[in-house]
Design a protein around this motif. Sequence first.
Motif, PDB file in Angstrom:
ATOM      1  N   ALA A 245       0.824  -1.212   0.000  1.00  0.00           N
ATOM      2  CA  ALA A 245       0.000   0.000   0.000  1.00  0.00           C
ATOM      3  C   ALA A 245       0.854   1.256   0.000  1.00  0.00           C
ATOM      4  O   ALA A 245       2.002   1.257   0.458  1.00  0.00           O
ATOM      5  N   PHE A 246       0.272   2.331  -0.548  1.00  0.00           N
ATOM      6  CA  PHE A 246       0.775   3.707  -0.463  1.00  0.00           C
ATOM      7  C   PHE A 246      -0.222   4.512   0.375  1.00  0.00           C
ATOM      8  O   PHE A 246      -1.437   4.400   0.156  1.00  0.00           O
ATOM      9  N   VAL A 247       0.266   5.348   1.267  1.00  0.00           N
ATOM     10  CA  VAL A 247      -0.613   6.300   1.952  1.00  0.00           C
ATOM     11  C   VAL A 247       0.089   7.656   1.980  1.00  0.00           C
ATOM     12  O   VAL A 247       1.072   7.826   2.703  1.00  0.00           O
ATOM     13  N   THR A 248      -0.395   8.590   1.180  1.00  0.00           N
ATOM     14  CA  THR A 248       0.098   9.958   1.288  1.00  0.00           C
ATOM     15  C   THR A 248      -0.696  10.646   2.397  1.00  0.00           C
ATOM     16  O   THR A 248      -1.900  10.445   2.531  1.00  0.00           O
ATOM     17  N   ILE A 249      -0.006  11.445   3.199  1.00  0.00           N
ATOM     18  CA  ILE A 249      -0.610  12.048   4.388  1.00  0.00           C
ATOM     19  C   ILE A 249      -0.303  13.542   4.388  1.00  0.00           C
ATOM     20  O   ILE A 249       0.811  13.960   4.072  1.00  0.00           O
ATOM     21  N   SER A 250      -1.301  14.342   4.753  1.00  0.00           N
ATOM     22  CA  SER A 250      -1.088  15.785   4.894  1.00  0.00           C
ATOM     23  C   SER A 250      -2.064  16.347   5.922  1.00  0.00           C
ATOM     24  O   SER A 250      -2.974  15.653   6.374  1.00  0.00           O
ATOM     25  N   GLN A 251      -1.851  17.614   6.281  1.00  0.00           N
ATOM     26  CA  GLN A 251      -2.739  18.291   7.220  1.00  0.00           C
ATOM     27  C   GLN A 251      -3.963  18.816   6.486  1.00  0.00           C
ATOM     28  O   GLN A 251      -3.835  19.407   5.420  1.00  0.00           O
ATOM     29  N   GLY A 252      -5.155  18.585   7.051  1.00  0.00           N
ATOM     30  CA  GLY A 252      -6.379  18.922   6.340  1.00  0.00           C
ATOM     31  C   GLY A 252      -7.284  19.884   7.066  1.00  0.00           C
ATOM     32  O   GLY A 252      -6.965  21.047   7.262  1.00  0.00           O
ATOM     33  N   ARG A 253      -8.420  19.380   7.528  1.00  0.00           N
ATOM     34  CA  ARG A 253      -9.449  20.224   8.132  1.00  0.00           C
ATOM     35  C   ARG A 253      -9.426  20.111   9.649  1.00  0.00           C
ATOM     36  O   ARG A 253      -8.953  19.118  10.195  1.00  0.00           O
ATOM     37  N   PRO A 254      -9.963  21.098  10.354  1.00  0.00           N
ATOM     38  CA  PRO A 254      -9.987  21.041  11.821  1.00  0.00           C
ATOM     39  C   PRO A 254     -10.837  19.889  12.341  1.00  0.00           C
ATOM     40  O   PRO A 254     -11.919  19.612  11.820  1.00  0.00           O
ATOM     41  N   GLY A 255     -10.334  19.205  13.364  1.00  0.00           N
ATOM     42  CA  GLY A 255     -11.162  18.308  14.163  1.00  0.00           C
ATOM     43  C   GLY A 255     -11.447  16.934  13.620  1.00  0.00           C
ATOM     44  O   GLY A 255     -12.125  16.146  14.286  1.00  0.00           O
ATOM     45  N   LYS A 256     -10.953  16.573  12.441  1.00  0.00           N
ATOM     46  CA  LYS A 256     -11.288  15.254  11.896  1.00  0.00           C
ATOM     47  C   LYS A 256     -10.224  14.778  10.913  1.00  0.00           C
ATOM     48  O   LYS A 256      -9.458  15.562  10.354  1.00  0.00           O
ATOM     49  N   PHE A 257     -10.194  13.463  10.744  1.00  0.00           N
ATOM     50  CA  PHE A 257      -9.422  12.842   9.663  1.00  0.00           C
ATOM     51  C   PHE A 257     -10.333  12.669   8.459  1.00  0.00           C
ATOM     52  O   PHE A 257     -11.521  12.367   8.612  1.00  0.00           O
ATOM     53  N   ASP A 258      -9.766  12.833   7.275  1.00  0.00           N
ATOM     54  CA  ASP A 258     -10.476  12.552   6.030  1.00  0.00           C
ATOM     55  C   ASP A 258      -9.693  11.546   5.208  1.00  0.00           C
ATOM     56  O   ASP A 258      -8.500  11.755   4.926  1.00  0.00           O
ATOM     57  N   VAL A 259     -10.345  10.447   4.834  1.00  0.00           N
ATOM     58  CA  VAL A 259      -9.825   9.580   3.779  1.00  0.00           C
ATOM     59  C   VAL A 259     -10.415  10.118   2.487  1.00  0.00           C
ATOM     60  O   VAL A 259     -11.645  10.139   2.318  1.00  0.00           O
ATOM     61  N   GLU A 260      -9.561  10.602   1.593  1.00  0.00           N
ATOM     62  CA  GLU A 260     -10.041  11.254   0.375  1.00  0.00           C
ATOM     63  C   GLU A 260     -10.382  10.237  -0.708  1.00  0.00           C
ATOM     64  O   GLU A 260      -9.585   9.338  -0.989  1.00  0.00           O
TER      65      GLU A 260
END
Length: 415
Positions: A245-260
């Motif tokens: 697997a590949f998982v690119t990770i970055s900082q997103g929105r306040p208060g939650k994780f998002d799997v795009e």
Amino acid sequence: MKTIAGLVGLTTLALALSPAVAHAQDANCYDTTVPLTVEEQRLDDTLVTGGPAVGPSLVQLAGFDGRVTDFTAKLCRQVVSKQAQQFVEREGNALWKAAVARAQSTVPTAHDAYDDRPLYWARLQLSAALRQWKPRFTLAPNDRAKLIQQFDWASRGLSDAKFPARAGVRKIAVTGFDPFQLTGVNVRRANPAGAAALQLDGREISTPTGKVVLQAAVLPVLWGGFDEGVVENFYGQALQQKPDAFVTISQGRPGKFDVERWAARWRGGFADNNNVNSYGSVPNAAGWPQPTTEFIETSLPFQKMIDAGTGPFPVNYNLAFCEWVVVGSQQSCRTDTPTPGRIAASGGGGDYLSNESMYRANRLRIGYGATNVLGGHLHTPVLGQPADPAALTDPAFEKQRRDIADQVKALVSVV
């Protein structure tokens, strides 16, 4: 709590921006009139008049200042081009390994082990030295640029991306990002995605379905670095080792994780860490197989990641995307599926470098026909800053970064 004012008494020997000033004995080795990049110039940014600069202060707190001193002295002793190439590769890789070892240390550290910022600022101190270095041999401008890139990529984990040769172990490649939007008091910003990458590199995690080993790198917040193929270089190396697997990770929105769900082939023009803008379709990186698809859909097990019950933040599956109805003037933004033939305008993660990291990594995966490799993007919650605008850190800031990075670790292990 460490404040800038509280660091006024620290020695400036290794904290100064200019290597020639920092090391008087090597004054003839550096030309401090050579312009630095916008990123490197921020090494001078302070929060309290008369206090030391933020970036070098963080380098000192993490114990990397001696490494800066040693590098700038040894660089002056390089006498041939080949020797210099080997030196910068070795030193870049050593800086990365030192940052990973510090991040994963089981021994209490004087400064928060989860802090990703010291690596970022130490890297800039050393790239600034390379930019202003006056070698004893002829060095063409392109050769200097290659040396800086070689050092930069090595210090991001690209020279240390080899999975252990073990059967029956799942292999996952992940990337985080440098801090960004570093203006004014925001020069103190960290990036929890970069902190997570340092926590994950080389880790072996036991899960109910077996062991997982990880290789990680930290990407620049620079359009130019992406154009040079930094994403493809890391994930290309990973593909040669048959990852799961590949998982690119970055900082997103306040208060939650998002799997795009969607990555888009589009740059929206937002300025990078060098205040450079880029707008239009994501360009190719030379030498890699890259299909021209406008949108790429995640193949990560998003429902499994949601159902895993990691915490403390909720995990969301983000279906949003935008496509151009009329390129440059009219968009259609929805949560169903893209219209065949339309140009991508943004993915769930927007149209900045986080979206592009997912797009490039998975465009490469598809280009190589590695459809058995899972791939997608994870956006972390936004990390705040220390409450006191004169503080480098505080307990609440450190706890939030640790909580985010530890939940990234849990989510990646589910993959």
